[in-house]
Enzyme design. Structure first.
Site, PDB file in Angstrom:
ATOM      1  N   GLY A 131      -1.509   9.205  -0.968  1.00  0.00           N
ATOM      2  CA  GLY A 131      -1.868   7.878  -0.650  1.00  0.00           C
ATOM      3  C   GLY A 131      -3.389   7.423  -0.819  1.00  0.00           C
ATOM      4  O   GLY A 131      -4.144   6.505  -0.286  1.00  0.00           O
ATOM      5  N   HIS A 150       8.820  16.079   4.758  1.00  0.00           N
ATOM      6  CA  HIS A 150       7.575  15.129   4.179  1.00  0.00           C
ATOM      7  C   HIS A 150       6.380  15.447   5.124  1.00  0.00           C
ATOM      8  O   HIS A 150       6.436  15.493   6.529  1.00  0.00           O
ATOM      9  CB  HIS A 150       7.883  13.850   3.860  1.00  0.00           C
ATOM     10  CG  HIS A 150       6.758  13.054   3.337  1.00  0.00           C
ATOM     11  ND1 HIS A 150       5.745  12.715   3.785  1.00  0.00           N
ATOM     12  CD2 HIS A 150       6.684  12.856   1.887  1.00  0.00           C
ATOM     13  CE1 HIS A 150       4.984  12.052   2.842  1.00  0.00           C
ATOM     14  NE2 HIS A 150       5.616  12.043   1.705  1.00  0.00           N
ATOM     15  N   GLU A 173       4.316  13.468   6.184  1.00  0.00           N
ATOM     16  CA  GLU A 173       4.342  12.120   7.210  1.00  0.00           C
ATOM     17  C   GLU A 173       5.192  12.594   8.410  1.00  0.00           C
ATOM     18  O   GLU A 173       4.696  12.324   9.566  1.00  0.00           O
ATOM     19  CB  GLU A 173       4.501  10.700   6.537  1.00  0.00           C
ATOM     20  CG  GLU A 173       3.233  10.449   5.763  1.00  0.00           C
ATOM     21  CD  GLU A 173       3.621   9.692   4.437  1.00  0.00           C
ATOM     22  OE1 GLU A 173       4.790   9.077   4.296  1.00  0.00           O
ATOM     23  OE2 GLU A 173       3.015   9.571   3.614  1.00  0.00           O
ATOM     24  N   GLU A 231       3.151  18.815  -2.313  1.00  0.00           N
ATOM     25  CA  GLU A 231       2.334  17.662  -2.056  1.00  0.00           C
ATOM     26  C   GLU A 231       1.184  18.101  -0.989  1.00  0.00           C
ATOM     27  O   GLU A 231       1.501  18.027   0.265  1.00  0.00           O
ATOM     28  CB  GLU A 231       3.193  16.543  -1.116  1.00  0.00           C
ATOM     29  CG  GLU A 231       4.432  16.099  -1.685  1.00  0.00           C
ATOM     30  CD  GLU A 231       4.926  14.669  -1.573  1.00  0.00           C
ATOM     31  OE1 GLU A 231       5.061  13.828  -2.283  1.00  0.00           O
ATOM     32  OE2 GLU A 231       5.042  14.522  -0.245  1.00  0.00           O
ATOM     33  N   ASN A 263       9.571   8.064  -3.349  1.00  0.00           N
ATOM     34  CA  ASN A 263       9.769   8.014  -1.994  1.00  0.00           C
ATOM     35  C   ASN A 263       9.250   6.561  -1.588  1.00  0.00           C
ATOM     36  O   ASN A 263       8.009   6.450  -1.562  1.00  0.00           O
ATOM     37  CB  ASN A 263       9.040   9.443  -1.393  1.00  0.00           C
ATOM     38  CG  ASN A 263       9.046   8.997  -0.061  1.00  0.00           C
ATOM     39  OD1 ASN A 263       9.547   8.196   0.649  1.00  0.00           O
ATOM     40  ND2 ASN A 263       8.080   9.709   0.669  1.00  0.00           N
ATOM     41  N   TRP A 264      10.075   5.685  -1.174  1.00  0.00           N
ATOM     42  CA  TRP A 264       9.657   4.340  -0.875  1.00  0.00           C
ATOM     43  C   TRP A 264       9.200   4.273   0.540  1.00  0.00           C
ATOM     44  O   TRP A 264       8.365   3.150   1.057  1.00  0.00           O
ATOM     45  CB  TRP A 264      10.725   3.239  -0.938  1.00  0.00           C
ATOM     46  CG  TRP A 264      11.308   2.914  -2.277  1.00  0.00           C
ATOM     47  CD1 TRP A 264      10.842   3.728  -3.476  1.00  0.00           C
ATOM     48  CD2 TRP A 264      12.337   2.242  -2.733  1.00  0.00           C
ATOM     49  NE1 TRP A 264      11.616   3.258  -4.624  1.00  0.00           N
ATOM     50  CE2 TRP A 264      12.463   2.362  -4.396  1.00  0.00           C
ATOM     51  CE3 TRP A 264      13.113   1.201  -2.033  1.00  0.00           C
ATOM     52  CZ2 TRP A 264      13.280   1.588  -5.064  1.00  0.00           C
ATOM     53  CZ3 TRP A 264      13.899   0.417  -2.779  1.00  0.00           C
ATOM     54  CH2 TRP A 264      13.966   0.883  -4.053  1.00  0.00           C
ATOM     55  N   LYS A 265       9.104   5.242   1.470  1.00  0.00           N
ATOM     56  CA  LYS A 265       8.621   5.274   2.752  1.00  0.00           C
ATOM     57  C   LYS A 265       9.250   4.064   3.342  1.00  0.00           C
ATOM     58  O   LYS A 265      10.417   3.648   3.153  1.00  0.00           O
ATOM     59  CB  LYS A 265       7.064   5.374   2.730  1.00  0.00           C
ATOM     60  CG  LYS A 265       6.533   6.282   1.863  1.00  0.00           C
ATOM     61  CD  LYS A 265       5.214   7.088   2.055  1.00  0.00           C
ATOM     62  CE  LYS A 265       4.735   8.027   0.859  1.00  0.00           C
ATOM     63  NZ  LYS A 265       3.413   8.840   1.124  1.00  0.00           N
ATOM     64  N   GLY A 279       4.944   8.193  -4.428  1.00  0.00           N
ATOM     65  CA  GLY A 279       4.960   7.071  -3.097  1.00  0.00           C
ATOM     66  C   GLY A 279       4.622   5.732  -3.759  1.00  0.00           C
ATOM     67  O   GLY A 279       5.385   5.309  -4.237  1.00  0.00           O
ATOM     68  N   GLY A 280       3.531   5.262  -3.684  1.00  0.00           N
ATOM     69  CA  GLY A 280       2.852   3.891  -3.719  1.00  0.00           C
ATOM     70  C   GLY A 280       3.274   3.540  -5.235  1.00  0.00           C
ATOM     71  O   GLY A 280       3.817   2.549  -5.421  1.00  0.00           O
ATOM     72  N   SER A 304      -0.433  10.828  -5.246  1.00  0.00           N
ATOM     73  CA  SER A 304      -1.077   9.936  -6.294  1.00  0.00           C
ATOM     74  C   SER A 304      -0.848  10.194  -7.476  1.00  0.00           C
ATOM     75  O   SER A 304      -1.793  10.022  -8.433  1.00  0.00           O
ATOM     76  CB  SER A 304      -2.766   9.844  -5.849  1.00  0.00           C
ATOM     77  OG  SER A 304      -2.952   9.688  -4.630  1.00  0.00           O
TER      78      SER A 304
HETATM   79  P1  13P Z   1       1.722   8.541  -2.947  1.00  0.00           P
HETATM   80  O1  13P Z   1       1.997   8.686  -4.326  1.00  0.00           O
HETATM   81  O2  13P Z   1       1.362   7.109  -2.362  1.00  0.00           O
HETATM   82  O3  13P Z   1       0.365   9.406  -3.015  1.00  0.00           O
HETATM   83  O4  13P Z   1       2.408   9.395  -2.188  1.00  0.00           O
HETATM   84  C1  13P Z   1       3.189  10.620  -2.374  1.00  0.00           C
HETATM   85  C2  13P Z   1       4.189  10.984  -1.417  1.00  0.00           C
HETATM   86  O5  13P Z   1       4.036  11.013  -0.317  1.00  0.00           O
HETATM   87  C3  13P Z   1       5.530  11.237  -2.054  1.00  0.00           C
HETATM   88  O6  13P Z   1       6.456  11.658  -1.109  1.00  0.00           O
END
Ligand code: 13P
Length: 256
Positions: free
Chosen positions: A176, A98, A100, A170, A12-14, A237-238, A216
């Protein structure tokens, strides 16, 4: 224990990467993950990069997903995108609900359910996200929260639809933050979600539905998470923004 569900590792590149950066990234990723066929690999770029990334991956086994969708087919909904448009762009997956989006954009369980249904009607695979806040975990209501989100998100679906979808657990406090849930905690909640699917849709569906962990995830913690009996992959994510670390995660998942 041998699982018969193929793990799905989704990035997930956000709100990161221009279309140009995204295309360069997937060209490298494709070379980097060659031969790791036991894992389904998905990248979810921002909307601007969907079509160029689909074009760059034509003929590749790496799938493309979107990060959000509206539930209507079309209409006066400024700033939104429909399931049919994502299908036409070449997407196969759509992340829905998600944390967010729930936290910053007012996404509700009711809208998550509308989106899941709409996406399924267009032959796309929803990746439905659920997870508790740190306050909820500390007050011992993780299962209650995850149960309410899962039940509401899956309301009115057929067993066949649920069997083919992806649920991502999640925990919000792990996103993050560098604080991954322990293998045991992630397994406990994901096992609980599978049990819930069993109660709602039966054992066959529970045995088929893919349930990912997210929060993470890194190359170093992937293998032990994936070794848990109910964890079928990761929503990353990251660490999905870098070819080397995303490949490390895919490689670790392929080893289970
Ligand atoms: P991180 O891997 O950066 O913690 O993010 C997880 C995430 O929100 C994937 O959708």
């Amino acid at each position: 224990m041998v699982k018969n569900r193929k793990p799905i590792i989704a990035g997930n590149w956000k709100m990161y990467k221009t279309a140009t950066e995204a295309v360069a990234f997937v060209r490298n990723l494709e070379l980097s993950v060659a031969g790791m066929d036991d894992v389904e690999v998905v990248v979810c770029p921002p909307f601007n990069a969907l079509v160029p990334v689909v074009e760059a991956l034509r003929g590749s086994r790496i799938a493309v997903g979107a990060q959000n969708v509206h539930w209507e087919d079309q209409g006066a909904f400024t700033g939104e995108i429909s399931p049919g448009m994502l299908k036409d762009a070449g997407c196969r997956y759509v992340i829905i609900g998600h944390s967010e989006r729930r936290q910053f954009f007012g996404e509700t369980d009711v809208n998550v359910n509308r989106k899941v249904k709409a996406v399924l009607q267009h032959g796309l695979t929803p990746v439905m996200c659920v997870g508790e806040l740190i306050e909820e975990r500390e007050s011992g209501i993780t299962e209650k929260v995850v149960r309410a989100q899962t039940e509401a998100g899956l309301a009115g679906l057929t067993a066949g639809q649920v069997a083919g979808m992806v649920i991502a657990y999640e925990p919000v406090w792990a996103i993050g933050t560098g604080k991954t849930a322990s293998d045991a905690d992630a397994q406990q909640v994901i096992g609980y979600i599978r049990g819930l699917v069993n109660q709602l849709f039966g054992g066959e569906v529970a045995a088929q539905v893919c349930i990912q962990y997210g929060g993470s995830v890194k190359p170093q913690n992937t293998a032990s998470l994936m070794a848990q009996p109910d964890i079928d992959g990761a929503l990353v994510g990251g660490a999905s923004l870098d070819v080397e670390s995303f490949t490390g995660i895919i490689k670790a998942a392929a080893g289970n």
